[in-house]
Design a protein around this motif. Structure first.
Motif, mmCIF file in Angstrom:
data_model
loop_
_atom_site.group_PDB
_atom_site.id
_atom_site.type_symbol
_atom_site.label_atom_id
_atom_site.label_comp_id
_atom_site.label_asym_id
_atom_site.label_seq_id
_atom_site.Cartn_x
_atom_site.Cartn_y
_atom_site.Cartn_z
ATOM 1 N N PRO A 609 49.689 69.482 52.629
ATOM 2 C CA PRO A 609 48.820 69.538 53.780
ATOM 3 C C PRO A 609 48.338 67.451 54.288
ATOM 4 O O PRO A 609 48.005 67.106 55.055
ATOM 5 C CB PRO A 609 46.956 69.712 52.996
ATOM 6 C CG PRO A 609 47.528 70.037 51.957
ATOM 7 C CD PRO A 609 48.889 69.752 51.134
ATOM 8 N N SER A 610 49.056 66.811 53.001
ATOM 9 C CA SER A 610 49.330 65.548 53.573
ATOM 10 C C SER A 610 50.262 65.212 54.001
ATOM 11 O O SER A 610 50.027 64.341 55.612
ATOM 12 C CB SER A 610 49.583 65.302 52.310
ATOM 13 O OG SER A 610 50.722 65.164 51.581
ATOM 14 N N ALA A 613 49.110 65.755 58.120
ATOM 15 C CA ALA A 613 47.553 64.891 58.024
ATOM 16 C C ALA A 613 48.945 63.848 58.734
ATOM 17 O O ALA A 613 48.323 63.524 59.846
ATOM 18 C CB ALA A 613 46.906 64.849 56.932
ATOM 19 N N LEU A 652 44.712 75.888 54.609
ATOM 20 C CA LEU A 652 45.133 74.595 55.198
ATOM 21 C C LEU A 652 43.541 73.828 56.126
ATOM 22 O O LEU A 652 43.354 72.823 56.397
ATOM 23 C CB LEU A 652 45.925 74.433 55.826
ATOM 24 C CG LEU A 652 46.723 73.202 56.800
ATOM 25 C CD1 LEU A 652 46.836 72.080 55.816
ATOM 26 C CD2 LEU A 652 47.936 73.314 57.476
ATOM 27 N N GLN A 655 41.535 72.545 54.024
ATOM 28 C CA GLN A 655 41.975 71.281 53.424
ATOM 29 C C GLN A 655 41.864 69.412 54.771
ATOM 30 O O GLN A 655 41.287 69.083 53.876
ATOM 31 C CB GLN A 655 43.205 71.370 52.527
ATOM 32 C CG GLN A 655 43.140 72.555 51.803
ATOM 33 C CD GLN A 655 44.825 72.710 51.607
ATOM 34 O OE1 GLN A 655 45.568 73.379 52.613
ATOM 35 N NE2 GLN A 655 45.147 73.614 50.222
ATOM 36 N N LEU A 656 42.049 70.248 55.606
ATOM 37 C CA LEU A 656 42.203 69.316 56.744
ATOM 38 C C LEU A 656 41.075 68.985 57.400
ATOM 39 O O LEU A 656 40.531 67.704 57.133
ATOM 40 C CB LEU A 656 42.884 69.724 57.441
ATOM 41 C CG LEU A 656 44.818 69.771 57.510
ATOM 42 C CD1 LEU A 656 45.181 70.526 58.877
ATOM 43 C CD2 LEU A 656 45.113 68.108 57.258
ATOM 44 N N GLN A 659 39.295 66.943 54.340
ATOM 45 C CA GLN A 659 39.652 65.462 53.238
ATOM 46 C C GLN A 659 39.381 64.383 53.729
ATOM 47 O O GLN A 659 38.385 63.937 55.038
ATOM 48 C CB GLN A 659 41.306 65.725 53.442
ATOM 49 C CG GLN A 659 41.936 64.596 54.847
ATOM 50 C CD GLN A 659 43.347 65.134 54.857
ATOM 51 O OE1 GLN A 659 44.443 66.061 54.072
ATOM 52 N NE2 GLN A 659 44.437 64.200 55.565
#
Length: 1003
Positions: A609-610, A613, A652, A655-656, A659
Motif C-alpha cells: 500500500p505505501s 501511495a 487496497l 487501505q488507501l 491511510q
C-alpha cells in the motif's frame, strides 16, 4: 453479384450428401427401445443413441453395396445377430466402433453427418488428467462412450435394441420404405467422386451436417396431429417423435414421413450456404466510408494510403481475391473506422459489402456499434448489435439518446435491423429461421448488413458441438467478411476458439481483418495458418484461381503509414511479420514519447500500500494540472492503479482510503471492476466516460465532476488526487485518457494496453514517467511459484514448476534482450518492447513462448489431413471462456437502508429467488470523504430509477424489469454456506481469503 461460397459442382455434391443423410439419419429409431420410449411419459436415457444405431445399419448397407430392400433387411438382421453385442462388448473393452476410418468420400461424409447430427465423436473418457488434456488424441476419429454408448450395465440384454417387429403396418408403408432406399441408392450413384481430398470433404461434411441439423429441427417442430398439419398418413408402425399433452404421450410424426421431409429440406438448406442476395451496404454508405470523417485529416491520412494499397493489390488479380489484413496501428489512430474501410477496400463496387465484427467485451461491442452508426452514418436497419446482457444494452441505448430528443422505449429495446420493413425485405428462408413466438433474432442476426457482436455468439460458427447455434453462426460467417478486434485480449484457451472462427471465414473465401497493436508473431502466425487452412478448403472446392493475400497496415513508419504484403515464396510468414513489426517499431522510437515508464522496487507485501501511495503522489506531482475554485488554486490529476485481481483490489481500496496522506493533499478512491452491483457499475462507467474523453484537450477543471469535488475540499487543501483503482476490465474497451498510471504486472500485453489509457487522446509529449510499473506483483510477493497467471500466460509442467517466465521481477523481464546493459531508469513504454529488435524484452519473449506451448497442441486441428474437427475434444477442452460455476444473487435495497439478499435456485418450488439474508447493511468506507463515484447501493438504484423514469415515464412496467436486472450479480459458487458481502468497494464472498476462494477471478 453475391459472394461465391462454393462452386456449382460442390453445391450439387453437398445437396446429394445432405439429402442422403437426411433420408437415413433416424433409421435407428426403429428399435423396440426407442418406440417404447416414445410411448412413455418418463424420461428414458438411450444406452445406445439412436443416431449410432442409424450409422451402424447404414454403414453395413454401404459396405455391402446393398442399398435395397433385401440389403435393408440383411443389415437389420446383422445388427441383431452381431451389431448390438459388438457395440456392448467394444464399450466394455474401451475399443469403440468407428463408422469410418478416413473422411475422404461421399459415404464417409454421409456416415459422419448421420452419426453426429446430435453429438460429435469424442476422445476416450480416460483423457482426464492434465497432461493428456493438453495434448490432443491422434488424427483418427474415435467415438465417445459417453456420447453414443453410455451407462450400460453388465446385465443389459440385447432384446430392447432389436428392430421393432411388424414395424411396417401395410403394403403402402412398405412401398414408401422401399422408395426411400431406391432414392438413396440413386443419390449414392450420382456424379463420379469429385475428390478424395480431406479438405474437400471437411467443407462438404460440415455444410451437409449443418443443413441436416437445420432441417431436422424445422421438421421436428411440426405437429402432425394438429388441424392444418400433414394428414395424408395411414396408421404407422414406427414414429419419429411424440408430444406430451396432459401427462400423456401422443405419437406425432410417422418415421417414414419424418425421414422423407428432413431429406428434402436438408437438400434445400444447403443452398442457404451458397451465394445469396442479402441486405448489404449501399453505394452511398460505401462512398462515405472512403473519407476519414473530416477530423484531423493529417492524423488519419494513413487510412487513405492503406485503402489505396489494398485496392491496388486487389486490382492486380484477374481472378478473385481473399484478404487477411493485420491492422497494427497504434492507439488513437482511428482503428475502429480504419478496419471497416479496409474491408470496404477489399471488395469492388459491384460486390456486396457485409461485415461481422467480433469483440471480447460487451462494453466495447456496444460502443463500436454506436460509433459505426454515428461515424459511418449507418441507420438502425444497416447495423445490428448483439450482446448477452439486456441491462447493459438498455443502459447503453439510454446513453446514446440525444439530449434534445426524448428517449423512447423502442430505442431502448432495439438492437438494430429488426424493424418490420427490414424483416419483410429478407428472403423467405431467412424469415423462416425465426421460431414462432420467439421474436426475430435469428433473421436479424443473419440479415443485418453490419453485425457487431461479442465473440461469445460468433465462436459457435467454429464449434459444431453447439448444434443449432453453430448452424446460425456459420451462416453469418458464410455471408459476411470478418473483423476481430484485439485478438490477443483473450485468455490463452480462448484464442483457440477465435482461431476456429477465422478458419471458417477462410473456408468460405471471406476477407478477414485482425486489429491489434500488440499482436505477437506467434499468435499472428497461428491466425494466418487457421485462415490458410480455411482457404485450402475453399480452393479444394474448385476455386483454384482464388488469390489469397496477407497484408499488414499501420499508421507508423512514415507520415503516410506503412503497407506491406507478404509474398509467401520469398519468406515464411512469421519471419516476415517479425521483420515488418521491427521496422515499424524502429521508426516509432524516434518520435515523441507519450508514455514513459519507470519500475518501482518492492520487496515485501506489507509495503504494497505505501509503495502504491508514493507512486501515485509522484505521478500526480509531475502530471497534474491546475484549476481554480473560489479564488484558490488546486493542483489536480486523475490516475489509475491497475491490479490483477478483485479481492486484493478491494483490500487496497480500503487501505488507501483510510491511510493518512500528507498535509494539504486530498486523495479520493473509486474501485472499478466486475464484482459490482450492476447499477453502481453503470454509474461509475458513465461518469468516467464523460470525464475522461479528452480529445481536443478539454479543460477538466471546468468539468462538473471536478468542480464538485474541488468545491467540497477543506480550505487548506491544495492538491486533489483522484484514483481509479481498476481490474483488467479497464485495459480493453474503455476509451479513457488518464493523467498517469500505477501498474501491477501480469503480461506484456496488459502493460501496453493499460499504458494506452494514459495520455490517450491528448498525446502530449512527456519527459518524466507517467506510468509506474511495480517490480513484482502480489503473487510474487507471496512467493507463489507461478505469478503471471489468472490473468497472465505463464505455463507450468505437470508438477507445477514454471516452464516460462523464469524471473518474477520486471527489472529482469523488461531488460532488452539485445544487450547485457541494465534497463534504463526511465524508458518509452510502447509496442517496441515487444517488436523492436533493439528494445525487445524478455517478458515479451516469455509471453510468446507460453502462447506457443498452448497453441502448438492444436496445430493438427488446422491440418487438412486431421479429422479431429469431427470430434468434441478441441471444443470441450478449448472454449472461448472457462465454464462459469458462479451463483446468481440479487440485492434489493429496503426502505430502512438494509439489504435483502436472494439467491437464484431454478429448481426451487415457487419463486426461484430464495431469500438468504434479510437485514444486512452495506459496509461503508471508514472515511467517506475519501471515496469517489461510489454511491451506496440504495442511492445508485435511486439515480438509475430517475434515468429510467425519464426514458419511460413514471410507473412504466419496464422500470421495474430493468431495476430487477440492475440488482443481479454473480459470485463464485461454493458449498452453499457463503453469502455476498457488499461494500463501497464492490462485492466479495463471505469466505473470501480461504482456500475455496484462492482461485481469484481476474476481473
Amino acid at each position: 453479384m453475391p459472394h461465391s461460397n462454393m462452386t456449382r459442382g460442390m453445391a450439387a455434391t453437398i445437396r446429394r450428401l445432405a439429402f442422403f443423410a437426411g433420408l437415413f439419419h433416424d433409421i435407428g429409431k426403429l428399435t423396440q427401445f426407442f418406440q417404447s420410449k416414445l410411448r412413455s411419459t418418463k424420461v428414458l436415457r438411450d444406452e445406445i443413441s439412436h443416431e449410432w444405431v442409424s450409422a451402424w445399419v447404414l454403414s453395413h448397407m454401404l459396405q455391402h453395396q446393398s442399398l435395397h430392400w433385401d440389403g435393408w433387411l440383411a443389415a437389420w438382421q446383422a445388427w441383431e445377430d452381431n451389431g448390438i453385442q459388438y457395440l456392448l462388448s467394444s464399450h466394455r473393452s474401451h475399443q469403440p466402433w468407428r463408422p469410418f476410418e478416413r473422411l475422404n468420400s461421399f459415404e464417409s461424409a454421409a456416415l459422419m453427418s448421420v452419426a453426429t447430427h446430435h453429438r460429435l465423436f469424442s476422445a476416450d473418457e480416460a483423457r482426464e488428467d492434465r497432461d493428456q488434456r493438453r495434448n490432443p488424441p491422434g488424427s483418427e476419429v474415435v467415438s465417445p462412450h459417453r456420447n453414443h454408448v453410455s451407462g450400460i450395465s453388465p446385465a443389459i440384454t440385447v432384446t430392447p435394441w432389436r428392430r421393432l417387429e411388424n414395424c411396417f403396418q401395410n403394403e403402402h408403408e412398405t412401398r414408401r420404405w422401399q422408395a426411400l432406399l431406391d432414392e438413396g441408392r440413386q443419390l449414392l450413384q450420382g456424379d463420379a467422386q469429385p475428390s478424395q481430398q480431406p479438405a474437400y470433404w471437411h467443407k462438404a461434411g460440415l455444410i451437409a451436417r449443418a443443413a441436416l441439423i437445420l432441417a431436422d429441427h424445422h421438421v421436428s417442430a411440426i405437429r402432425v396431429k394438429e388441424p392444418g398439419g400433414p394428414s395424408s398418413h395411414l396408421q404407422s408402425g414406427a414414429y419419429a417423435n411424440s408430444l406430451r399433452d396432459d401427462g400423456k404421450a401422443i405419437l406425432n410424426q410417422p418415421l417414414i414421413w419424418h425421414l422423407e421431409q428432413v431429406g428434402r429440406m436438408a437438400l434445400s438448406c444447403v443452398d442457404f450456404f451458397g451465394p445469396q442476395l442479402l441486405p448489404a451496404l449501399d453505394a452511398d454508405k460505401r462512398r462515405a466510408m472512403r473519407n476519414t470523417g473530416g477530423l484531423q485529416p493529417s492524423r488519419f491520412s494513413w487510412q487513405d494510403h492503406a485503402c489505396s494499397f489494398i485496392e491496388r493489390t486487389r486490382n492486380r488479380d484477374a481472378a478473385d481475391s481473399a484478404f487477411l489484413i493485420f491492422n497494427v496501428a497504434s492507439t488513437g489512430a482511428g482503428k475502429t473506422r480504419a478496419n471497416v474501410r479496409a474491408l470496404q477496400a477489399c471488395r469492388s463496387s459491384v460486390d456486396p459489402l457485409r461485415i461481422t465484427a467480433g469483440f471480447n467485451l460487451r462494453t466495447l461491442t456496444l460502443q463500436t456499434a454506436s460509433a459505426y452508426r454515428s461515424e459511418l452514418q449507418l441507420s438502425d436497419d444497416e447495423c445490428a448489435c448483439v450482446i448477452g446482457d439486456p441491462l447493459a444494452r438498455a443502459l447503453h441505448m439510454y446513453e446514446q439518446q440525444d439530449d434534445s430528443q426524448a428517449a423512447t422505449p423502442d430505442a431502448y429495446a432495439s438492437s438494430g435491423c429488426d424493424s418490420e420493413g427490414f424483416l419483410k425485405q429478407l428472403p423467405i428462408w431467412v424469415q423462416g429461421l425465426d421460431r414462432p413466438g420467439q421474436g426475430h433474432a435469428n433473421a436479424t442476426l443473419l440479415g443485418a448488413p453490419v453485425l457487431v457482436a461479442t465473440m461469445d455468439y460468433l465462436v459457435a460458427a467454429g464449434d459444431p458441438t453447439r448444434q443449432a447455434q453453430h448452424v446460425l453462426a456459420l451462416l453469418r460467417i458464410a455471408h459476411s467478411d470478418l473483423l476481430i478486434d484485439e485478438a490477443d485480449s483473450y485468455d490463452p484457451q480462448g484464442l483457440i476458439a477465435v482461431l476456429r472462427v477465422v478458419q471458417m471465414a477462410g473456408m468460405f473465401g471471406r476477407n478477414v481483418v485482425i486489429s491489434s497493436a500488440t499482436l505477437s508473431s506467434v499468435l499472428a502466425e497461428k491466425i494466418e495458418q487457421a485462415w490458410r487452412s480455411g482457404i485450402a478448403m475453399h480452393c479444394a472446392d474448385g476455386f483454384e484461381a482464388l488469390t489469397p493475400h496477407t497484408l499488414l497496415i499501420s499508421n507508423q513508419g512514415s507520415g503516410t503509414g506503412r503497407q506491406l504484403a507478404h509474398a509467401g515464396s520469398d519468406m515464411p510468414f512469421r519471419p516476415w511479420y517479425e521483420e515488418s513489426m521491427a521496422c515499424l517499431s524502429t521508426k516509432t522510437v524516434a518520435a515523441d514519447i507519450h508514455r514513459m515508464g519507470r519500475i518501482v522496487q518492492i520487496d515485501s507485501q506489507k509495503d504494497f500500500p505505501s509503495i502504491v501511495a508514493k507512486s501515485c503522489l509522484s505521478a500526480h506531482k509531475d502530471h497534474g494540472w491546475s484549476c481554480s475554485s473560489n479564488g484558490r488554486l488546486v493542483h489536480a490529476s486523475v490516475g489509475i492503479v491497475r491490479l490483477a485481481n478483485v479481492e486484493p483490489l478491494q483490500r487496497l481500496a480500503n487501505q488507501l482510503a483510510s491511510q493518512a496522506w500528507p498535509e494539504g493533499i486530498a486523495v479520493k478512491i473509486c474501485a472499478y471492476h466486475a464484482s459490482e452491483i450492476p447499477a453502481r457499475r453503470y454509474l461509475k462507467e458513465r461518469a468516467l466516460d464523460l470525464l475522461l474523453k479528452r480529445s481536443g484537450n478539454p479543460e477538466l477543471s471546468q468539468h462538473p465532476l471536478i468542480a464538485q469535488e474541488i468545491a467540497s475540499l477543506p480550505a487548506h487543501v491544495r492538491h486533489l488526487v483522484l484514483i481509479v483503482l481498476a481490474s483488467p476490465v479497464e485495459e480493453v474497451g474503455r476509451d479513457h485518457d488518464f493523467d498517469w498510471a500505477v501498474v501491477e504486472p501480469s503480461s506484456m500485453h496488459s502493460i501496453i494496453q493499460l499504458a494506452g489509457r494514459v495520455n490517450r487522446h491528448r498525446l502530449a509529449p512527456v519527459s518524466r514517467p507517467n506510468v509506474y510499473l511495480l517490480d513484482r506483483n502480489l503473487r510474487a510477493l507471496q512467493r507463489q511459484p507461478l505469478c503471471f497467471i489468472r490473468p497472465g500466460l505463464q505455463q507450468s509442467d505437470a508438477y507445477g514448476s514454471p516452464l516460462t517466465h523464469p524471473h518474477d521481477r520486471l527489472t529482469c523481464l523488461l531488460r532488452p534482450m539485445a544487450s547485457d546493459a541494465a534497463l534504463a531508469l526511465t524508458f518509452a513504454l510502447d509496442a517496441g518492447l515487444i517488436f523492436d529488435p533493439v528494445r525487445r524484452c524478455q517478458f515479451a519473449k516469455e509471453d510468446e513462448k507460453a502462447i506457443e506451448l498452448l497453441l502448438n497442441a492444436t496445430t493438427g486441428f488446422f491440418d487438412e489431413h486431421n479429422e479431429q474437427w469431427a470430434c468434441d475434444w478441441f471444443y470441450v477442452n478449448h472454449p472461448l471462456r472457462e465454464k462459469d460455476f458462479s451463483e446468481t444473487w440479487r440485492a434489493q435495497p429496503l426502505p430502512d437502508g438494509r439489504l435483502l439478499l436472494e439467491r437464484y435456485e431454478p429448481n426451487h418450488r415457487g419463486s426461484p429467488w430464495v431469500e438468504q439474508r434479510n437485514g444486512d447493511r452495506e459496509t461503508l468506507a471508514i472515511h467517506p470523504a475519501a471515496t469517489w463515484l461510489s454511491p451506496s447501493v440504495h442511492d445508485a438504484e435511486q439515480r438509475l430509477r430517475r434515468q429510467l423514469e425519464a426514458m419511460y415515464g413514471p410507473g412504466a412496467a419496464q422500470i421495474s424489469e430493468s431495476l430487477q436486472l440492475a440488482r443481479q450479480f454473480s459470485m463464485p459458487g461454493t458449498d452453499g454456506s457463503a453469502y455476498p458481502v457488499i461494500s463501497w468497494t464492490g462485492i466479495r464472498s463471505s469466505q473470501a481469503g480461504n482456500k475455496h476462494a484462492a482461485r481469484q477471478r481476474p476481473s
